[in-house]
Design an enzyme around this catalytic site. Structure first.
Site, short mmCIF file in Angstrom:
data_model
loop_
_atom_site.label_atom_id
_atom_site.label_comp_id
_atom_site.label_asym_id
_atom_site.label_seq_id
_atom_site.Cartn_x
_atom_site.Cartn_y
_atom_site.Cartn_z
N HIS A 98 -1.20 -10.78 -2.24
CA HIS A 98 -0.38 -9.61 -3.33
C HIS A 98 -0.94 -8.50 -4.34
O HIS A 98 -0.84 -9.02 -5.70
CB HIS A 98 -0.29 -11.47 -4.44
N GLU A 119 0.23 -5.02 11.31
CA GLU A 119 1.10 -4.68 10.10
C GLU A 119 2.69 -4.90 9.94
O GLU A 119 2.70 -5.47 9.10
CB GLU A 119 0.93 -3.47 10.36
N HIS A 176 0.96 -1.43 -0.18
CA HIS A 176 0.01 -0.55 0.10
C HIS A 176 0.30 1.41 0.42
O HIS A 176 2.26 1.49 0.28
CB HIS A 176 -1.17 0.10 1.34
N CYS A 234 5.72 5.94 4.79
CA CYS A 234 4.71 5.39 4.30
C CYS A 234 4.29 5.59 2.93
O CYS A 234 2.60 4.95 2.63
CB CYS A 234 3.60 5.21 5.52
N HIS A 271 4.96 0.39 -0.45
CA HIS A 271 5.92 -0.64 0.95
C HIS A 271 4.75 -1.67 0.99
O HIS A 271 3.69 -1.46 0.97
CB HIS A 271 6.37 0.24 1.76
N HIS A 331 3.66 -5.44 3.19
CA HIS A 331 3.60 -5.73 4.54
C HIS A 331 3.25 -7.37 5.20
O HIS A 331 2.63 -8.04 3.33
CB HIS A 331 2.40 -5.10 5.26
#
Length: 149
Positions: free
Chosen positions: A75, A135, A16, A25, A29, A31
């Protein structure tokens, strides 16, 4: 009859970016998310029911959460729908798995969205008790029904 809580954990990989955020952020990137779903209900008392003694079959819960949350997000790249249209068009043209949301895709807002989807999908005999979304290995957000009455 006693109320029982059932919890099932799920994992998925999602990227996201936080639009207009003033930190790192803001960049795309990813998670390795872990989602814990806890439901509350009473075990089935009908001895003729194949699910006698269960609040909900863990397999049914797994199927519902996988179809509703995990499969669409695993994904994928989550971006706000007002992200630069050129970037969105390029990603779509390259057939990237893209999920556009009306909300900022923070861990907190994702939990709110998950809650909405799960409450619609759950059988009437059970209630959504809580959600926990990890997260990172050290950071998570939680939603509890009891906090929202």
């Amino acid at each position: 009859m006693d109320y029982i809580r059932l919890t099932r954990q799920f994992s998925f990989e999602t990227a996201h970016a936080l639009l207009n955020y003033n930190g790192p952020c803001k960049n795309i990137h990813g998670h390795s998310y872990k989602l814990q779903v806890t439901i509350l209900g009473k075990p089935i008392t009908d001895t003729t029911d194949p699910k006698y003694g269960m609040v909900m079959d863990f397999g049914d819960l797994k199927k519902m959460v996988n179809e509703t949350i995990v499969a669409p997000l695993d994904h994928a790249l989550i971006l706000r729908e007002d992200t630069d249209p050129e970037l969105v068009a390029m990603l779509q043209q390259l057939n990237h798995k893209l999920v556009l949301t009306s909300y900022q895709p923070t861990c907190e807002n994702m939990l709110i969205e998950f809650r909405k989807k799960l409450q619609i999908s759950l059988p009437k005999s059970v209630q959504l008790h809580s959600l926990r979304l990890w997260e990172t290995e050290n950071s998570f957000a939680e939603w509890f029904a009891s906090d929202n009455v």
